[in-house]
Design an enzyme around this catalytic site. Structure first.
Site, PDB file in Angstrom:
ATOM      1  N   TYR A  20       4.395  32.820  41.751  1.00 34.43           N
ATOM      2  CA  TYR A  20       5.214  33.678  40.888  1.00 34.43           C
ATOM      3  C   TYR A  20       5.989  32.896  39.824  1.00 34.43           C
ATOM      4  O   TYR A  20       7.158  33.173  39.593  1.00 34.43           O
ATOM      5  CB  TYR A  20       6.226  34.465  41.737  1.00 34.43           C
ATOM      6  CG  TYR A  20       5.638  35.253  42.876  1.00 34.43           C
ATOM      7  CD1 TYR A  20       4.662  36.214  42.658  1.00 34.43           C
ATOM      8  CD2 TYR A  20       6.075  35.040  44.188  1.00 34.43           C
ATOM      9  CE1 TYR A  20       4.123  36.943  43.709  1.00 34.43           C
ATOM     10  CE2 TYR A  20       5.542  35.768  45.244  1.00 34.43           C
ATOM     11  CZ  TYR A  20       4.557  36.713  44.990  1.00 34.43           C
ATOM     12  OH  TYR A  20       4.030  37.432  46.040  1.00 34.43           O
ATOM     13  N   TYR A  57       5.471  47.753  46.858  1.00 36.00           N
ATOM     14  CA  TYR A  57       4.846  46.423  46.870  1.00 36.00           C
ATOM     15  C   TYR A  57       4.250  46.225  48.252  1.00 36.00           C
ATOM     16  O   TYR A  57       4.964  46.279  49.253  1.00 36.00           O
ATOM     17  CB  TYR A  57       5.865  45.311  46.570  1.00 36.00           C
ATOM     18  CG  TYR A  57       5.253  43.938  46.732  1.00 36.00           C
ATOM     19  CD1 TYR A  57       4.528  43.350  45.706  1.00 36.00           C
ATOM     20  CD2 TYR A  57       5.364  43.238  47.936  1.00 36.00           C
ATOM     21  CE1 TYR A  57       3.923  42.101  45.871  1.00 36.00           C
ATOM     22  CE2 TYR A  57       4.762  41.994  48.100  1.00 36.00           C
ATOM     23  CZ  TYR A  57       4.050  41.428  47.063  1.00 36.00           C
ATOM     24  OH  TYR A  57       3.451  40.196  47.235  1.00 36.00           O
ATOM     25  N   ASP A  68       3.795  50.549  56.232  1.00 32.71           N
ATOM     26  CA  ASP A  68       3.735  49.098  56.034  1.00 32.71           C
ATOM     27  C   ASP A  68       5.103  48.546  56.428  1.00 32.71           C
ATOM     28  O   ASP A  68       6.054  48.611  55.650  1.00 32.71           O
ATOM     29  CB  ASP A  68       3.404  48.799  54.560  1.00 32.71           C
ATOM     30  CG  ASP A  68       3.466  47.309  54.248  1.00 32.71           C
ATOM     31  OD1 ASP A  68       3.846  46.519  55.138  1.00 32.71           O
ATOM     32  OD2 ASP A  68       3.150  46.941  53.094  1.00 32.71           O
ATOM     33  N   LYS A  71       5.411  39.043  58.659  1.00 33.89           N
ATOM     34  CA  LYS A  71       6.679  38.316  58.484  1.00 33.89           C
ATOM     35  C   LYS A  71       7.378  37.982  59.803  1.00 33.89           C
ATOM     36  O   LYS A  71       7.035  36.994  60.443  1.00 33.89           O
ATOM     37  CB  LYS A  71       7.592  39.102  57.554  1.00 33.89           C
ATOM     38  CG  LYS A  71       7.045  39.178  56.117  1.00 33.89           C
ATOM     39  CD  LYS A  71       8.132  39.494  55.139  1.00 33.89           C
ATOM     40  CE  LYS A  71       7.604  39.718  53.747  1.00 33.89           C
ATOM     41  NZ  LYS A  71       7.556  38.537  52.907  1.00 33.89           N
TER      42      LYS A  71
HETATM   43  C1  LIG Z   1       6.038  45.530  52.462  1.00 30.94           C
HETATM   44  C2  LIG Z   1       5.175  44.309  52.317  1.00 30.94           C
HETATM   45  N1  LIG Z   1       3.886  44.408  52.600  1.00 30.94           N
HETATM   46  C3  LIG Z   1       3.072  43.352  52.512  1.00 30.94           C
HETATM   47  C4  LIG Z   1       3.536  42.123  52.086  1.00 30.94           C
HETATM   48  C5  LIG Z   1       2.610  40.974  51.963  1.00 30.94           C
HETATM   49  O1  LIG Z   1       2.777  40.065  53.008  1.00 30.94           O
HETATM   50  P1  LIG Z   1       2.252  38.565  52.872  1.00 30.94           P
HETATM   51  O2  LIG Z   1       3.102  37.905  51.856  1.00 30.94           O
HETATM   52  O3  LIG Z   1       2.424  37.989  54.263  1.00 30.94           O
HETATM   53  O4  LIG Z   1       0.826  38.632  52.480  1.00 30.94           O
HETATM   54  C6  LIG Z   1       4.887  41.984  51.775  1.00 30.94           C
HETATM   55  C7  LIG Z   1       5.425  40.705  51.308  1.00 30.94           C
HETATM   56  O5  LIG Z   1       6.525  40.579  50.838  1.00 30.94           O
HETATM   57  C8  LIG Z   1       5.735  43.121  51.886  1.00 30.94           C
HETATM   58  O6  LIG Z   1       7.034  43.061  51.566  1.00 30.94           O
END
Ligand SMILES: Cc1ncc(COP(=O)(O)O)c(C=O)c1O
Length: 418
Positions: free
Chosen positions: A8, A136, A239, A268
């Site tokens: 980024y 996101y 998610d 995470k």
């Molecule tokens: C809600 C959400 N989904 C998916 C992801 C993607 O996860 P990763 O960075 O482990 O690929 C993130 C990352 O910040 C997220 O906040």
């Protein structure tokens, strides 16, 4: 020129000055002898802080047995136990676990599962997704197509990735007033009524849209959205990569919605930041649609590192500590301190301050108001990484009250100077 291509960032302008030699508890130790309190838990994953003695011990014990073995045609105790534990602690519909290695891939798995579910049910025309603006869900191609197409960071790819549908995100805060809920739900109802025949699923980050702008919204909305998805025969996907494991005040955001999604993704905090792992959980109804004599109904996915034993052993220990040491009470204390201290901050530059669980956000009117805040925080012993119009804290849950105060005071001092 840098050999590492950092995330980024325009590499020409980037000067990565902070080199970390070790990390322990809430702190990062720099090569210049300084230490910084990590106010953002290394992109929100280090929920127990760094180098937790019990988790590190479990990781070492697992390393002595095996670091890795494929899950293709083989199985092992850490994956079996973790799958059983995740089924036990997640909402009631979720009974089957597909492991992957990152949040983005976990979401990709969810999308593929949803599309193939409808294919297996002889409704292949149901392959589109409904998502929120400001969403996101990660950086890979499939998930870019369900992340905000205009304001997100993937606008460049808009015309070459799959085309999906977006609904205005409910923007009336947490909890929302009844009258706003009604209008937001009417929009969802209208959309589902007109498009259910082509929709595989409605995918959301429950309660908190994270990297798309820290939009908090109501559990009531999601409860009713669940009913609408049932009514229109559309799958509901949560998610919980960012919200899972306590970030919004309950173990999962889903726990506040009193509804169960059909698919849920965890990442995470699942491995407490030790290593990459994600889990995509699905209902028995979905699992059963793939089940049977027909090989062509099988789910054709299998990341090399899925169910990695080291990651699974770490995740199991992390969940054990979370439950045993009553982390929800710790999170509730963090929430109280954040509310008390952040809500005191006042500046004409600030648009809104909001707190939910162990997440505190200051949104400014103009992005330029946050110029210099990272350097200022570092001088005050704090690691922050603002983006866009937002500066936020999502501290490790083991944070001491005085350390949390240092974070809020640093933010307060920054805004006083403006
Ligand atoms: C809600 C959400 N989904 C998916 C992801 C993607 O996860 P990763 O960075 O482990 O690929 C993130 C990352 O910040 C997220 O906040």
């Amino acid at each position: 020129m840098s050999k590492i291509w950092y995330p980024y960032a325009q590499m020409k302008n980037l000067d990565v000055q902070y080199k970390i030699l070790k990390a322990k508890g809430t702190c990062l130790y720099l090569d210049n002898g300084e230490k910084l309190i990590d106010a953002i838990s290394s992109w929100w994953c280090v929920i127990h802080g760094y180098n937790h003695p019990e988790i590190t011990r479990s990781a070492k014990q697992q390393l002595d047995k095996m670091a890795h073995v494929m899950l293709g045609g083989l199985t092992h105790n850490p994956a079996c136990s973790l799958a059983a534990k995740l089924v036990e602690i997640t909402p009631y519909k979720l009974k089957h676990v597909f492991f992957a290695d990152s949040g983005s891939v976990g979401v990709e798995v969810a999308l593929k599962m949803a599309v193939q579910y409808w294919h297996n049910m002889n409704q292949p025309q149901k392959h589109k997704f409904l998502a929120f603006k400001k969403a996101y869900h990660g950086d890979t191609c499939g998930v870019m197509s369900i992340s905000d197409p205009d304001d997100g960071m993937h606008t460049l790819f808009k015309d070459i990735i799959a085309e999906n549908y977006f609904l205005d995100a409910p923007e009336h805060g947490y909890p929302a007033k009844e009258k706003y809920l009604v209008t937001d739900l009417e929009k969802l109802d209208d959309f589902l009524r007109n498009h259910h025949y082509e929709l595989a699923a409605f995918i959301v980050e429950p309660l908190m849209q994270a990297a798309g702008g820290f939009n908090f919204y109501s559990a009531e909305y999601l409860k009713e959205a669940g009913k609408l998805c049932d009514k229109y025969n559309v799958l509901l996907i949560f998610d919980e990569v960012a919200t899972g494991f306590g970030r919004t005040g309950t173990l999962f955001a889903a726990d506040q919605t009193k509804t169960s999604p059909d698919i849920m993704i965890l990442g995470k905090g699942l491995s407490a930041g030790y290593t990459g792992i994600s889990a995509t959980l699905a209902s028995t109804e979905i699992f059963e649609s793939f089940y049977g004599p027909d090989e062509s109904n099988a789910f054709m996915h299998g990341p090399t590192f899925m169910g990695n034993p080291l990651a699974c052993a770490i995740a199991l220990k992390s969940i054990e500590i979370f439950e045993r040491d009553q982390y929800l009470a710790k999170i509730s204390k963090i929430e109280s301190v954040l509310k008390k201290e952040l809500f005191k901050i006042s500046s004409a530059k600030i648009k809104n301050i909001r707190v939910l669980g162990a997440t505190g956000v200051i949104e400014v009117k103009e992005k330029s108001s946050l110029a210099g805040i990272q350097e200022f925080a570092v001088k005050n012993g704090i690691w922050l990484r603002p983006f866009g119009n937002y500066v936020y804290t999502m501290p490790p849950y083991i944070i001491e009250a005085k350390e949390l105060k240092m974070i809020t005071e640093t933010l307060s001092k920054f805004f006083k100077r403006l």
